[in-house]
Design an enzyme around this catalytic site. Sequence first.
Site, mmCIF file in Angstrom:
data_model
loop_
_atom_site.group_PDB
_atom_site.id
_atom_site.type_symbol
_atom_site.label_atom_id
_atom_site.label_comp_id
_atom_site.label_asym_id
_atom_site.label_seq_id
_atom_site.Cartn_x
_atom_site.Cartn_y
_atom_site.Cartn_z
ATOM 1 N N PHE A 1 0.843 -1.196 0.000
ATOM 2 C CA PHE A 1 0.000 0.000 0.000
ATOM 3 C C PHE A 1 0.876 1.243 0.000
ATOM 4 C CE2 PHE A 1 0.870 -1.094 4.370
ATOM 5 C CZ PHE A 1 1.117 0.123 4.993
ATOM 6 N N CYS A 2 0.260 2.357 -0.408
ATOM 7 C CA CYS A 2 0.933 3.658 -0.389
ATOM 8 C C CYS A 2 -0.134 4.731 -0.206
ATOM 9 C CB CYS A 2 1.744 3.880 -1.663
ATOM 10 S SG CYS A 2 0.754 3.785 -3.169
ATOM 11 N N THR A 3 0.233 5.984 -0.330
ATOM 12 C CA THR A 3 -0.692 7.077 -0.016
ATOM 13 C C THR A 3 -1.927 7.097 -0.910
ATOM 14 O OG1 THR A 3 1.206 8.391 0.675
ATOM 15 C CG2 THR A 3 -0.885 9.554 0.378
ATOM 16 N N ILE B 1 -4.084 4.614 0.781
ATOM 17 C CA ILE B 1 -4.508 4.904 2.155
ATOM 18 C C ILE B 1 -5.642 5.918 2.178
ATOM 19 C CG2 ILE B 1 -3.754 5.790 4.395
ATOM 20 C CD1 ILE B 1 -0.865 4.989 3.443
#
Length: 334
Positions: free
Chosen positions: A176-178, A205
């Site tokens: 996952f990332c922003t 996120i």
Amino acid sequence: MTKVVVCALYKFVSLPHFESIRAPLLAMMEQAEIKGTLLLASEGINGTVAGTQEAIEALLVWLNSQNGLDNIVHKLSFDDEMPFYRTKVKLKNEIVTMGVEGIDPLKVVGTYVKPQDWNALISDPDVILVDTRNDYEVQIGTFKNAVNPVTETFREFPEYVKQNLDPAKHKKVAMFCTGGIRCEKSTAYLKEQGFDEVYHLEGGILKYLEEVKAEESLWEGECFVFDNRVAVNHDLKKGQYDQCNACRMPITEAEKQSPAYVQGVSCPHCIDKISDEQRKRFVERERQVNLAKARNEAHIGSDVNQVIEARREKKEAQRRLAAEKNNAKKSQVL
């Protein structure tokens, strides 16, 4: 009442003539008084911008009218203040820099997992959960039981994979990332390296925080964002962090009380890392910022300083007002 809409967007798409898009896109943004930065490359578009609701809607309509830029992935959040002070459209080699040739999310990518299904996936004991963001982002918030690769830039992520992940050992990898864009490349990279079951959080996120209720959430802390808000909470509102103008690390109010914190010059994270020459330069920059502020002028490079200072003054004014009201109540009692 919240008036500023912040829009994070990206799309991987073949744009062989991306240079020709820059001028009309910049003109549209300036006319609509949209602030922020968009990146254009032959592989697509990426960036975060802010403006009124009408302006952001107009931008999305404009992009949708351009060949290849329709149906752009985007996330909206809100702020009481404009988080950017400039309007930029930059031409780049990559819209998110991994530095590995031949990685193309349009050809191969991991399996998208919707926010509503994310909790079930990462609760599987056979899944290794990897945070693809930089260490300073991870420090203020991440998912429960996520692995922190401790990278300073996304360019370091491929080396982390080579040293720590094994297709034969790690059968299921979730990342996952922003906003989702880094995972497009990280999952594509893992697939190229022979990993079979590779998953990533669709929309990142920010989309998870938007769609999953706080009481059901497996997110812990706040989410770092690349604008003057520094971080957002589970409600996607500005969080509790400010930013050190010297090292750009997120800092808490408690850290700002440290002797190591000097506004615009140093903080507990960088006090032992900056040189005397850097310290002198930061002191002079802060002096120039304060002089420009006294003259009601904008100092180049002071966008972050201005927003942080404005918020600091707003907080102080609120404290003074609360103190005055409290004193007035005490006087009435007496």
